[in-house]
Design a protein around this motif. Structure first.
Motif, PDB file in Angstrom:
ATOM      1  N   MET A   1       0.845  -1.203   0.000  1.00  0.00           N
ATOM      2  CA  MET A   1       0.000   0.000   0.000  1.00  0.00           C
ATOM      3  C   MET A   1       0.873   1.244   0.000  1.00  0.00           C
ATOM      4  SD  MET A   1      -3.055  -0.956   2.645  1.00  0.00           S
ATOM      5  CE  MET A   1      -3.797   0.667   2.404  1.00  0.00           C
ATOM      6  N   MET A   2       0.304   2.335  -0.522  1.00  0.00           N
ATOM      7  CA  MET A   2       1.041   3.574  -0.645  1.00  0.00           C
ATOM      8  C   MET A   2       0.447   4.642   0.290  1.00  0.00           C
ATOM      9  SD  MET A   2       3.212   2.561  -2.891  1.00  0.00           S
ATOM     10  CE  MET A   2       4.070   4.022  -3.495  1.00  0.00           C
ATOM     11  N   LYS A  21       3.953   2.612   2.102  1.00  0.00           N
ATOM     12  CA  LYS A  21       3.526   2.620   3.492  1.00  0.00           C
ATOM     13  C   LYS A  21       4.342   1.586   4.251  1.00  0.00           C
ATOM     14  CE  LYS A  21      -0.625   1.811   6.318  1.00  0.00           C
ATOM     15  NZ  LYS A  21      -2.050   1.410   6.270  1.00  0.00           N
ATOM     16  N   PRO A  22       4.988   1.983   5.360  1.00  0.00           N
ATOM     17  CA  PRO A  22       5.883   1.052   6.054  1.00  0.00           C
ATOM     18  C   PRO A  22       5.126   0.028   6.900  1.00  0.00           C
ATOM     19  CG  PRO A  22       5.804   3.131   7.228  1.00  0.00           C
ATOM     20  CD  PRO A  22       4.965   3.317   5.982  1.00  0.00           C
ATOM     21  N   GLY A 122       4.822  12.397   6.812  1.00  0.00           N
ATOM     22  CA  GLY A 122       4.111  11.468   5.955  1.00  0.00           C
ATOM     23  C   GLY A 122       2.859  11.016   6.690  1.00  0.00           C
ATOM     24  N   GLU A 123       1.955  10.365   5.990  1.00  0.00           N
ATOM     25  CA  GLU A 123       0.686   9.974   6.621  1.00  0.00           C
ATOM     26  C   GLU A 123       0.872   8.894   7.682  1.00  0.00           C
ATOM     27  OE1 GLU A 123      -2.634  10.774   3.199  1.00  0.00           O
ATOM     28  OE2 GLU A 123      -1.307   9.043   2.872  1.00  0.00           O
ATOM     29  N   TYR A 124       1.908   8.068   7.522  1.00  0.00           N
ATOM     30  CA  TYR A 124       2.186   7.001   8.492  1.00  0.00           C
ATOM     31  C   TYR A 124       3.678   6.989   8.799  1.00  0.00           C
ATOM     32  CZ  TYR A 124      -2.484   5.206   7.433  1.00  0.00           C
ATOM     33  OH  TYR A 124      -3.848   5.083   7.285  1.00  0.00           O
TER      34      TYR A 124
END
Length: 332
Positions: A1-2, A21-22, A122-124
């Motif tokens: 996922m990005m 996404k990590p 970043g978002e996550y």
């Protein structure tokens, strides 16, 4: 996922990209970032200087962050999805001579979220569970993101000695100076002077407890018992030494560029018997900083001057000095 992230690709080159996404390792957690502060150090890194450690792009900056745990690694037992957390970004090796002599913040192998590994822009963000601190339900995520700079200020604050007779000069009335001002005010010192050229900050500085706000451009004679320098420019650091009285203490807290040098008279240090100290990062001050903010002893929320969306970051970082930012945060 990005996910969306502001990625530093090189000097003065920040791009908002679709980024992988990590996923957390067994002792890490995945945090959905809700707020991330923009530190002066982020500007230093953006312009090609090191942070608390060497920076190797491409990397997601942001070491002042808070959010919600969305996934915990297999070996994590103290956190679970839904926990609201503030992040202490610094990671110490535990084996070097500094770590083993109660000076972990000087670690020879220091790693940091948003400096040596991807951070909060970043978002996550994936962080070690050991670096997460749960926050009260009454604390906003913006407040929780600003726990880290308060923790750094607390470390510096502990290096000075104050008494009811102390005359204190704080050089720089920006966000860091405003945090120092609140901590010093708690000590009931004789007087607090803040040196700050921006007229727009005067009202806030008086509200937070300054007895006097001076313009550093004005010629004047000062003699302070304690001088806290929060700017990191040659002229402000040199002013700190001149303004320190006999037996005075000088705390150099402002982050100067690595190549910066200043002119200081050793005879002045000798004849005044000055104590000069530096302060680096925030060793294990996070929990205390959360308590100070959570108990409304220290105000950070009203000190936020600018809020930026992730997509605004490349333009904002390029024009940051011109925007008149006292404290900026990213909201998601």
């Amino acid at each position: 996922m990005m996910m969306k992230a502001a990625v530093l690709q090189g000097v003065k080159n920040l791009e908002v990209l679709n980024w992988q996404k990590p996923s957390p390792s067994p002792r890490e957690v995945l945090v959905k970032v809700e707020s991330c502060g923009i530190c002066g150090t982020d500007q230093h890194i953006y312009h090609g200087h090191p942070g608390s450690a060497e920076v190797n792009p491409p990397i997601i900056l942001g070491h002042e962050l808070a959010g919600e745990v969305v996934e915990a690694g297999a070996e994590v037992t103290n956190l679970r999805a839904g926990d609201r957390v503030s992040i202490d970004p610094n990671m110490y090796c535990g084996t070097c001579k500094y770590c083993r002599s109660n000076r972990a913040h000087l670690c020879e192998n220091l790693q940091a979220v948003g400096v040596t590994r991807d951070g909060g822009m970043g978002e996550y963000c994936v962080v070690p569970a050991a670096n997460c601190y749960k926050i009260p339900d009454t604390m906003t995520f913006e407040e929780a993101a600003l726990v880290e700079p308060l923790g750094c200020v607390l470390h510096g604050f502990r290096k000075i000695q104050l008494s009811p007779l102390s005359k204190v000069l704080i050089i720089g009335g920006g966000f860091i100076g405003q945090l120092f001002l609140q901590l010093v005010k708690q000590q009931n010192v004789e007087s607090i002077i803040v040196s700050e050229p921006a007229e727009s900050k005067k009202e806030t500085l008086f509200r937070l407890g300054a007895d006097e706000v001076i313009n550093p451009m004005d010629e004047m004679e000062l003699e302070a018992d304690v001088v806290i320098e929060c700017v990191g420019r040659p002229e402000s650091m040199e002013f700190a030494f001149k303004a320190a009285g006999k037996g005075g203490q000088v705390l150099l807290f402002g982050v100067a560029a690595p190549e910066t040098v200043i002119s200081v008279s050793p005879f002045e240090i000798f004849s005044k018997e000055l104590t000069v100290k530096g302060s680096f990062v925030n060793p294990y001050t996070h929990e205390e900083a959360i308590a100070l903010i959570g108990n409304k002893v220290i105000d950070v929320q009203t000190l936020i001057s600018h809020r930026f969306k992730l997509q605004d970051l490349p333009a904002a970082m390029a024009e940051y000095p011109k925007l008149g930012v006292s404290k900026g945060v990213i909201v998601y």
